[in-house]
Design a protein around this motif. Structure first.
Motif, PDB file in Angstrom:
ATOM      1  N   GLU A 150     119.805 -19.521  61.416  1.00  0.00           N
ATOM      2  CA  GLU A 150     121.277 -20.335  60.935  1.00  0.00           C
ATOM      3  C   GLU A 150     122.299 -19.767  61.777  1.00  0.00           C
ATOM      4  O   GLU A 150     123.090 -20.665  62.220  1.00  0.00           O
ATOM      5  N   ALA A 151     122.348 -18.779  62.456  1.00  0.00           N
ATOM      6  CA  ALA A 151     123.247 -18.415  63.331  1.00  0.00           C
ATOM      7  C   ALA A 151     123.171 -19.168  64.641  1.00  0.00           C
ATOM      8  O   ALA A 151     124.021 -19.905  65.264  1.00  0.00           O
ATOM      9  N   ALA A 152     121.993 -19.430  65.280  1.00  0.00           N
ATOM     10  CA  ALA A 152     121.710 -20.219  66.405  1.00  0.00           C
ATOM     11  C   ALA A 152     122.137 -21.531  66.123  1.00  0.00           C
ATOM     12  O   ALA A 152     122.621 -22.525  66.899  1.00  0.00           O
ATOM     13  N   THR A 153     121.908 -22.275  65.013  1.00  0.00           N
ATOM     14  CA  THR A 153     122.082 -23.433  64.587  1.00  0.00           C
ATOM     15  C   THR A 153     123.687 -23.937  64.359  1.00  0.00           C
ATOM     16  O   THR A 153     124.081 -24.743  64.946  1.00  0.00           O
ATOM     17  N   HIS A 154     124.282 -22.769  64.144  1.00  0.00           N
ATOM     18  CA  HIS A 154     125.509 -22.884  64.044  1.00  0.00           C
ATOM     19  C   HIS A 154     126.423 -22.789  65.465  1.00  0.00           C
ATOM     20  O   HIS A 154     127.018 -23.705  65.699  1.00  0.00           O
ATOM     21  N   ALA A 155     125.698 -22.026  66.167  1.00  0.00           N
ATOM     22  CA  ALA A 155     126.464 -21.782  67.478  1.00  0.00           C
ATOM     23  C   ALA A 155     126.107 -23.125  68.228  1.00  0.00           C
ATOM     24  O   ALA A 155     126.761 -23.662  68.907  1.00  0.00           O
ATOM     25  N   VAL A 156     124.731 -23.950  68.323  1.00  0.00           N
ATOM     26  CA  VAL A 156     124.499 -25.070  68.743  1.00  0.00           C
ATOM     27  C   VAL A 156     125.506 -26.149  68.178  1.00  0.00           C
ATOM     28  O   VAL A 156     126.046 -27.039  69.139  1.00  0.00           O
ATOM     29  N   GLY A 157     125.599 -26.277  66.973  1.00  0.00           N
ATOM     30  CA  GLY A 157     126.680 -27.039  66.528  1.00  0.00           C
ATOM     31  C   GLY A 157     127.956 -26.988  67.029  1.00  0.00           C
ATOM     32  O   GLY A 157     128.831 -28.092  67.528  1.00  0.00           O
ATOM     33  N   ILE A 204     114.549 -13.487  60.328  1.00  0.00           N
ATOM     34  CA  ILE A 204     114.304 -14.582  61.131  1.00  0.00           C
ATOM     35  C   ILE A 204     115.280 -15.889  60.634  1.00  0.00           C
ATOM     36  O   ILE A 204     115.781 -16.599  61.358  1.00  0.00           O
ATOM     37  N   GLN A 205     115.334 -15.903  59.512  1.00  0.00           N
ATOM     38  CA  GLN A 205     116.357 -17.036  58.739  1.00  0.00           C
ATOM     39  C   GLN A 205     117.690 -16.828  59.234  1.00  0.00           C
ATOM     40  O   GLN A 205     118.322 -17.858  59.428  1.00  0.00           O
ATOM     41  N   ASP A 206     118.318 -15.747  59.078  1.00  0.00           N
ATOM     42  CA  ASP A 206     119.528 -15.291  59.532  1.00  0.00           C
ATOM     43  C   ASP A 206     119.726 -15.804  61.121  1.00  0.00           C
ATOM     44  O   ASP A 206     120.807 -16.427  61.469  1.00  0.00           O
ATOM     45  N   SER A 207     118.632 -15.358  61.805  1.00  0.00           N
ATOM     46  CA  SER A 207     118.941 -15.716  63.281  1.00  0.00           C
ATOM     47  C   SER A 207     118.973 -17.222  63.567  1.00  0.00           C
ATOM     48  O   SER A 207     119.634 -17.744  64.401  1.00  0.00           O
ATOM     49  N   THR A 267     116.667  -0.318  41.945  1.00  0.00           N
ATOM     50  CA  THR A 267     116.869  -1.044  42.878  1.00  0.00           C
ATOM     51  C   THR A 267     115.453  -1.583  43.439  1.00  0.00           C
ATOM     52  O   THR A 267     114.478  -0.913  43.439  1.00  0.00           O
ATOM     53  N   GLU A 268     115.584  -2.729  43.907  1.00  0.00           N
ATOM     54  CA  GLU A 268     114.135  -3.366  44.086  1.00  0.00           C
ATOM     55  C   GLU A 268     113.960  -2.971  45.628  1.00  0.00           C
ATOM     56  O   GLU A 268     114.858  -3.314  46.355  1.00  0.00           O
ATOM     57  N   LYS A 269     112.913  -2.535  46.040  1.00  0.00           N
ATOM     58  CA  LYS A 269     112.574  -2.388  47.567  1.00  0.00           C
ATOM     59  C   LYS A 269     111.976  -3.905  48.003  1.00  0.00           C
ATOM     60  O   LYS A 269     111.135  -4.513  47.397  1.00  0.00           O
ATOM     61  N   LEU A 270     112.503  -4.097  49.173  1.00  0.00           N
ATOM     62  CA  LEU A 270     111.857  -5.315  49.819  1.00  0.00           C
ATOM     63  C   LEU A 270     110.702  -4.962  50.731  1.00  0.00           C
ATOM     64  O   LEU A 270     110.853  -3.772  51.395  1.00  0.00           O
ATOM     65  N   SER A 271     109.857  -5.934  50.822  1.00  0.00           N
ATOM     66  CA  SER A 271     108.987  -5.496  51.791  1.00  0.00           C
ATOM     67  C   SER A 271     108.836  -5.775  53.416  1.00  0.00           C
ATOM     68  O   SER A 271     110.241  -6.525  53.602  1.00  0.00           O
ATOM     69  N   LYS A 272     108.457  -5.290  54.247  1.00  0.00           N
ATOM     70  CA  LYS A 272     108.745  -5.723  55.754  1.00  0.00           C
ATOM     71  C   LYS A 272     108.726  -6.937  56.004  1.00  0.00           C
ATOM     72  O   LYS A 272     109.449  -7.592  56.659  1.00  0.00           O
ATOM     73  N   SER A 273     107.699  -7.867  55.191  1.00  0.00           N
ATOM     74  CA  SER A 273     107.777  -9.234  55.559  1.00  0.00           C
ATOM     75  C   SER A 273     108.907  -9.944  55.017  1.00  0.00           C
ATOM     76  O   SER A 273     109.117 -10.823  55.624  1.00  0.00           O
ATOM     77  N   GLU A 274     109.251  -9.382  53.891  1.00  0.00           N
ATOM     78  CA  GLU A 274     110.557 -10.252  53.509  1.00  0.00           C
ATOM     79  C   GLU A 274     111.697  -9.862  54.243  1.00  0.00           C
ATOM     80  O   GLU A 274     112.676 -10.616  54.590  1.00  0.00           O
ATOM     81  N   ILE A 275     111.772  -8.534  54.841  1.00  0.00           N
ATOM     82  CA  ILE A 275     112.929  -8.278  55.757  1.00  0.00           C
ATOM     83  C   ILE A 275     112.698  -9.233  56.817  1.00  0.00           C
ATOM     84  O   ILE A 275     113.894  -9.642  57.368  1.00  0.00           O
ATOM     85  N   ARG A 276     111.772  -9.374  57.449  1.00  0.00           N
ATOM     86  CA  ARG A 276     111.616  -9.942  58.646  1.00  0.00           C
ATOM     87  C   ARG A 276     111.949 -11.316  58.465  1.00  0.00           C
ATOM     88  O   ARG A 276     112.590 -12.006  59.124  1.00  0.00           O
ATOM     89  N   LYS A 277     111.393 -12.107  57.338  1.00  0.00           N
ATOM     90  CA  LYS A 277     111.900 -13.416  56.976  1.00  0.00           C
ATOM     91  C   LYS A 277     113.188 -13.584  56.939  1.00  0.00           C
ATOM     92  O   LYS A 277     113.834 -14.457  57.509  1.00  0.00           O
ATOM     93  N   ASP A 278     113.906 -12.576  56.151  1.00  0.00           N
ATOM     94  CA  ASP A 278     115.329 -12.975  56.200  1.00  0.00           C
ATOM     95  C   ASP A 278     115.948 -12.604  57.513  1.00  0.00           C
ATOM     96  O   ASP A 278     117.213 -13.422  57.732  1.00  0.00           O
TER      97      ASP A 278
END
Length: 75
Positions: free
Chosen positions: A20-27, A15-18, A2-13
Motif C-alpha cells: 500500500e505504501a509503495a502504491t501510494h508513493a508510485v501514485g 507485506i500488505q502495508d508495504s 487479547t488475541e495473539k496474532l500468528s507470525k504468518s498474519e503479522i507477515r501478511k500485514d
C-alpha cells in the motif's frame, strides 16, 4: 483477553502495508511526472507560437519596407 496474532498474519500485514505504501508513493511520483510533462508541453507550445508570431511580424515588416524576402510559403 487479547488475541495473539500468528507470525504468518503479522507477515501478511507487513507485506500488505508495504505494498500500500509503495502504491501510494508510485501514485504521487506519477502525478508529479504527469504535471511536469504537461508543463513542458505548454512551454514548448508557447515557444512555437512565439516563433510563428515573430516570423509573421518579420514578414510584415519586410512587406512594409518593400523588401522581397524570396520565400513564397504562405503558411
Amino acid at each position: 483477553m487479547t488475541e495473539k496474532l500468528s507470525k504468518s498474519e503479522i507477515r501478511k500485514d507487513q507485506i500488505q502495508d508495504s505494498v500500500e505504501a509503495a502504491t501510494h508513493a508510485v501514485g504521487q511520483v506519477s502525478n508529479v511526472v504527469i504535471g511536469a510533462v504537461g508543463d513542458v508541453v505548454k512551454a514548448v507550445g508557447g515557444f512555437a507560437t512565439d516563433l510563428f508570431e515573430i516570423r509573421e511580424a518579420a514578414k510584415n515588416a519586410r512587406k512594409d519596407q518593400g523588401v522581397e524576402d524570396g520565400s513564397d510559403d504562405e503558411d
